[in-house]
Design a protein around this motif. Structure first.
Motif, PDB file in Angstrom:
ATOM      1  N   ARG A  15       0.846  -1.196   0.000  1.00 57.77           N
ATOM      2  CA  ARG A  15       0.000   0.000   0.000  1.00 57.77           C
ATOM      3  C   ARG A  15       0.884   1.250   0.000  1.00 57.77           C
ATOM      4  O   ARG A  15       0.654   2.196  -0.761  1.00 57.77           O
ATOM      5  CB  ARG A  15      -0.884  -0.059   1.256  1.00 57.77           C
ATOM      6  CG  ARG A  15      -1.945   0.974   1.294  1.00 57.77           C
ATOM      7  CD  ARG A  15      -3.045   0.623   2.304  1.00 57.77           C
ATOM      8  NE  ARG A  15      -3.974   1.717   2.338  1.00 57.77           N
ATOM      9  CZ  ARG A  15      -4.198   2.486   3.399  1.00 57.77           C
ATOM     10  NH1 ARG A  15      -3.593   2.236   4.549  1.00 57.77           N
ATOM     11  NH2 ARG A  15      -5.036   3.499   3.332  1.00 57.77           N
ATOM     12  N   ARG A  18       2.316   1.902  -3.345  1.00 57.07           N
ATOM     13  CA  ARG A  18       1.377   2.515  -4.305  1.00 57.07           C
ATOM     14  C   ARG A  18       1.274   4.028  -4.081  1.00 57.07           C
ATOM     15  O   ARG A  18       1.184   4.805  -5.030  1.00 57.07           O
ATOM     16  CB  ARG A  18       0.003   1.855  -4.177  1.00 57.07           C
ATOM     17  CG  ARG A  18       0.028   0.450  -4.757  1.00 57.07           C
ATOM     18  CD  ARG A  18      -1.249  -0.302  -4.472  1.00 57.07           C
ATOM     19  NE  ARG A  18      -1.184  -1.631  -5.097  1.00 57.07           N
ATOM     20  CZ  ARG A  18      -1.981  -2.633  -4.803  1.00 57.07           C
ATOM     21  NH1 ARG A  18      -2.937  -2.475  -3.886  1.00 57.07           N
ATOM     22  NH2 ARG A  18      -1.867  -3.785  -5.397  1.00 57.07           N
ATOM     23  N   PHE A  19       1.290   4.435  -2.826  1.00 59.97           N
ATOM     24  CA  PHE A  19       1.272   5.879  -2.567  1.00 59.97           C
ATOM     25  C   PHE A  19       2.594   6.514  -3.007  1.00 59.97           C
ATOM     26  O   PHE A  19       2.615   7.646  -3.507  1.00 59.97           O
ATOM     27  CB  PHE A  19       0.979   6.159  -1.090  1.00 59.97           C
ATOM     28  CG  PHE A  19      -0.444   5.827  -0.700  1.00 59.97           C
ATOM     29  CD1 PHE A  19      -1.501   6.195  -1.509  1.00 59.97           C
ATOM     30  CD2 PHE A  19      -0.732   5.143   0.473  1.00 59.97           C
ATOM     31  CE1 PHE A  19      -2.826   5.892  -1.165  1.00 59.97           C
ATOM     32  CE2 PHE A  19      -2.042   4.836   0.830  1.00 59.97           C
ATOM     33  CZ  PHE A  19      -3.088   5.206   0.004  1.00 59.97           C
ATOM     34  N   HIS A  21       4.303   5.560  -5.502  1.00 59.36           N
ATOM     35  CA  HIS A  21       4.146   5.674  -6.963  1.00 59.36           C
ATOM     36  C   HIS A  21       3.532   7.044  -7.316  1.00 59.36           C
ATOM     37  O   HIS A  21       4.058   7.780  -8.148  1.00 59.36           O
ATOM     38  CB  HIS A  21       3.255   4.529  -7.456  1.00 59.36           C
ATOM     39  CG  HIS A  21       2.919   4.579  -8.915  1.00 59.36           C
ATOM     40  ND1 HIS A  21       3.095   3.510  -9.759  1.00 59.36           N
ATOM     41  CD2 HIS A  21       2.392   5.562  -9.693  1.00 59.36           C
ATOM     42  CE1 HIS A  21       2.709   3.838 -10.984  1.00 59.36           C
ATOM     43  NE2 HIS A  21       2.266   5.081 -10.955  1.00 59.36           N
ATOM     44  N   LEU A  22       2.428   7.371  -6.660  1.00 52.81           N
ATOM     45  CA  LEU A  22       1.745   8.639  -6.951  1.00 52.81           C
ATOM     46  C   LEU A  22       2.644   9.823  -6.601  1.00 52.81           C
ATOM     47  O   LEU A  22       2.695  10.824  -7.323  1.00 52.81           O
ATOM     48  CB  LEU A  22       0.431   8.716  -6.184  1.00 52.81           C
ATOM     49  CG  LEU A  22      -0.591   7.643  -6.577  1.00 52.81           C
ATOM     50  CD1 LEU A  22      -1.793   7.678  -5.654  1.00 52.81           C
ATOM     51  CD2 LEU A  22      -1.035   7.828  -8.033  1.00 52.81           C
ATOM     52  N   ILE A  25       5.341  10.190  -9.348  1.00 54.14           N
ATOM     53  CA  ILE A  25       4.857  10.744 -10.616  1.00 54.14           C
ATOM     54  C   ILE A  25       4.491  12.221 -10.450  1.00 54.14           C
ATOM     55  O   ILE A  25       4.836  13.061 -11.275  1.00 54.14           O
ATOM     56  CB  ILE A  25       3.648   9.929 -11.149  1.00 54.14           C
ATOM     57  CG1 ILE A  25       4.075   8.486 -11.478  1.00 54.14           C
ATOM     58  CG2 ILE A  25       3.038  10.600 -12.372  1.00 54.14           C
ATOM     59  CD1 ILE A  25       5.187   8.361 -12.517  1.00 54.14           C
ATOM     60  N   LEU A  49       0.091  13.803   1.288  1.00 58.11           N
ATOM     61  CA  LEU A  49       0.410  12.401   1.042  1.00 58.11           C
ATOM     62  C   LEU A  49       1.589  11.952   1.904  1.00 58.11           C
ATOM     63  O   LEU A  49       1.593  10.838   2.436  1.00 58.11           O
ATOM     64  CB  LEU A  49       0.734  12.191  -0.446  1.00 58.11           C
ATOM     65  CG  LEU A  49       0.950  10.749  -0.908  1.00 58.11           C
ATOM     66  CD1 LEU A  49      -0.303   9.909  -0.702  1.00 58.11           C
ATOM     67  CD2 LEU A  49       1.362  10.700  -2.381  1.00 58.11           C
ATOM     68  N   GLU A 241       8.527   0.478 -12.990  1.00 61.74           N
ATOM     69  CA  GLU A 241       7.732   0.126 -14.178  1.00 61.74           C
ATOM     70  C   GLU A 241       7.681   1.277 -15.197  1.00 61.74           C
ATOM     71  O   GLU A 241       7.224   1.086 -16.318  1.00 61.74           O
ATOM     72  CB  GLU A 241       6.288  -0.205 -13.778  1.00 61.74           C
ATOM     73  CG  GLU A 241       6.138  -1.396 -12.848  1.00 61.74           C
ATOM     74  CD  GLU A 241       6.276  -1.023 -11.370  1.00 61.74           C
ATOM     75  OE1 GLU A 241       6.620   0.150 -11.086  1.00 61.74           O
ATOM     76  OE2 GLU A 241       6.049  -1.899 -10.508  1.00 61.74           O
TER      77      GLU A 241
END
Lengths: 494, 494
Positions: A15, A18-19, A21-22, A25, A49, A241
């Motif tokens: 989890r 995934r945060f 990741h944001l 970006i 965040l 990725e």
């Protein structure tokens, strides 16, 4: 769905990933695409965040699961992952949220003011902000040191380069100091007898970009999972990725953007080849800042500035920009291997670069350990620059201790990574060359596959599975030392 | 810091808004910048954030604060904000997380499979997936309808267009149906007697992009807080502080990209002029999907395809692409006002567009209310296309009910917004023209300042402060009706 402590942890870290990741970006976007008016809202969104991530990671339950997982039946890889989880948890939990927030604010204020203080050579203004950053960084260092039982500076070092200590750095750097100044002097003397022709521009941005893309392709960058863009300061961002590197173009200067791209491609290939099967887990992350830097310097310096690679590159340059005297092969190679001590670290060649790093290391170590104060920095800086490079920065803060924003955000402990990276890179390249006969002629023909397979097998695919020391010993058969860096510099420059 | 229920709510919604910021930027990036291999990780990261947002919004404490805030002393604006907060809370809380997730998965599966089923004209394959989407959408509609005390379809309609009902839509659309087919026929007859010259390309993408940027500048887009990029399907994304529009280029077709840009600029200016002083609060958001669409159609159709605007635009086109017969003024205007009924909604002119919308509305209403099943769609579609536009779609699913992905994600209830938007736009333009004498000659000279001031004062600056009905009555002096749309079509096309 199993619910062992270890399983709960993997879900929590996935989890968090995934945060991240944001965040990665949105952070990349901020530096490449965002129009100016988006700045405040973006800063607030990223801070929100960040607070959430800190809360999730430092939740008491995570601590309990870490405790519980220790007695669960885990294989080697899971053990390594648990070790990394524990490290992330402990590093985050040591700091109260108020300090994290105060540091972020002070850092952002100091960096923002620097933008005008730097051109104005305004040390008085800058040092006032820096004092606050240093004060908070010392607080952080004290908290970390108390928990780890080490010196304050060592505690910060550990965040970037696990298991590295000042004692080990002092030994490594003392060795460098014993031979590097003399080597630098001899290279300067030798090169002062050579007359070189400079490349003459302009070199249109669009063509530079095409050349950069060609170099990335040549170096195995996966464009299906990555991009090349422009930013004020080149960096490698994104997620494994979807890896995004940037450069900046100067139509008067062909090689700065190009070798910036080669450098960032080294970072990128490490990210693109991290172990996907453990994605989202801490064990799948890059080992450390110095190992990351070793990959970019492997690409830029060991491979990129080698005669073999420069020979391979030259026809593409001539094809795109036409022939000119600077592009005669011997001149082109010598020009790319020119040593020229100067004030500015980020413009330094690989022979004089360690001087900049060791100087900073010595000053920041004393500063964090409370042996000197912010007021003492300029005099110390000048003294060390004189000793290493024979350059005076007296009263010239802009080209001295205010030259970059490295200290503004309190990132103390990161600096040694640059020179550690250079040493790792040399040691790795030596090991690869030993393992791969005919490597040089393969490079000259543009065939890097064996070299990259070697890096993949020895570094990239392991993520954070091993400690840095284990990783390097497995890859090179010995502990980090400066022998190969010295051999490399001597062979290339003398 | 005050801790009234209302204050707690504003902090919670501000936090949600910051997460929405990240979601908007990561979503924009996905459609414009992301390399293909980034797709799976991005989807997971966005889903994780979506779950978090749903959890924060539907937290029981939010419900308690909403209850408590009702008896607090709030001014008009705060009351409006509380009304919007309550609406968002109720809409989210009605749905169990499992249904939200199942719907997202079914939608994504249906959309993904469509990509190959659409070119293969594979209705059997598509309808299997669509049935699952319809089943879940019906469940959602039932839950919403039970809470609101209305029909299932009306409950979905309400999500997109608060206060709109099927009864009101039926009346509005019955009115359109009473005169539009005849008008369409008369326009087709009239235009069939005119011979037009088509523009001849190629029109290079770079020059098209420059023209688009010029149009955006002309139309007051704030580039300090926004961008223009490329995506497969044009859209307006980002956040009010950083609005990002996209278009797609076809070197054979000059005007499709250009009018796409004009359309999205309408959306963008609404976003860029939403009330910043309430940023992060629901009351600062755009009123509804139909009001949003009214702004893009105001720009594209009312203003953009007007003779005055086309005259203003033409010299820029000729300057960039050179003169050609299609760019003779009369031909250029007529060409941009050409009516040509066809199968594909997104390529429809403004006279035949409502036929596509009403057809979909009637089918999706019956479908959600359980009066028809997925199997009945193709025959109904064919019947209605024959009646409206004289076109058969028998066996031609690709150009019929499988032509777009509008239903694949279960977005039932959204469709009417397109034609409501066209009616709002006509009514608003009429009101603006009445309030602003000399508007047409100002437009022909490229001076849109009075028109945009009027929109800012009457629509943009209000965000969600008023209900849609109030907003339109305040702006135009009367409730939504189709009179002005009819006047507009008649005046322009007959």
């Amino acid at each position: 769905m199993e619910n062992t402590c270890y399983q709960q942890l993997t879900r929590t870290f996935q989890r968090l990933s995934r945060f991240s990741h944001l965040s990665a970006i949105a952070g990349w976007d901020m530096l490449t695409m965002m129009p100016p008016a988006g700045s405040a809202a973006r800063g607030e969104a990223l801070a929100e965040l960040g607070v959430l991530q800190h809360q999730i990671l430092t939740d008491k339950q995570v601590g309990q699961w870490l405790q519980g997982a220790r007695s669960e039946d885990l294989n080697d890889l899971e053990q390594a992952n648990l070790r990394e989880m524990t490290r992330h948890y402990q590093q985050a939990s040591l700091l109260p949220e108020s300090l994290v927030e105060a540091k972020a604010l002070a850092g952002s204020r100091c960096e923002h003011a620097w933008r005008t203080q730097h051109p104005a050579n305004d040390w008085a203004g800058f040092s006032a902000n820096l004092k606050e950053v240093v004060k908070l960084s010392r607080e952080e260092a004290q908290l970390r040191a108390a928990a780890k039982g080490c010196s304050p500076y060592d505690a910060l070092l550990d965040v970037f380069e696990p298991d590295m200590t000042s004692a080990r750095l002092d030994t490594l750097f003392a060795d460098l100091k014993s031979w590097l100044p003399d080597l630098l002097q001899r290279v300067a003397d030798k090169q002062s007898r050579e007359t070189l022709v400079d490349p003459v521009g302009p070199f249109p941005v669009a063509t530079q970009r095409e050349l950069g893309l060609e170099a990335m392709k040549m170096l195995g960058f996966d464009f299906n999972g990555g991009r090349l863009d422009i930013s004020a300061h080149p960096f490698c961002g994104g997620v494994p990725e979807d890896v995004r590197i940037t450069t900046r173009y100067d139509e008067k200067d062909l090689l700065s953007a190009l070798f910036g791209v080669v450098h960032e491609t080294g970072h990128a290939r490490y990210e693109q080849n991290l172990p996907r099967q453990w994605s989202g887990q801490p064990v799948a992350l890059a080992r450390s800042t110095a190992i990351h830097e070793s990959q970019s310097l492997f690409f830029e310096m060991q491979l990129g500035r080698s005669e073999a690679f420069l020979r391979r590159l030259l026809p593409s340059i001539v094809q795109r920009f036409g022939a000119q005297p600077a592009f005669e092969e011997a001149n082109f190679i010598a020009w790319n291997q020119r040593v020229k001590p100067g004030y500015i670290r980020v413009e330094a060649d690989e022979v004089s670069y360690p001087a900049h790093v060791i100087l900073r290391y010595e000053i920041e170590q004393a500063l964090i350990n409370g042996e000197i104060e912010v007021e003492d920095i300029p005099a110390l800086w000048n003294e060390k620059m004189q000793a290493w490079l024979g350059l005076s920065t007296e009263g010239d803060y802009r080209n001295g201790c205010m030259q970059d924003i490295h200290w503004t955000d309190g990132g103390f402990g990161y600096f040694p990574s640059y020179t550690l990276g250079a040493m790792y890179a040399a040691q790795l390249f030596h090991a690869a060359r030993t393992a791969l006969p005919g490597l040089e002629s393969a490079i000259a023909q543009g065939d890097f596959s064996a070299l990259f397979d070697w890096l993949r097998q020895n570094i990239w695919q392991h993520g954070s599975r091993f400690s840095t020391s284990q990783l390097i010993e497995n890859a090179t058969g010995e502990a980090l030392n400066s022998r190969y860096f010295r051999q490399h510099l001597t062979a290339r420059y003398l």
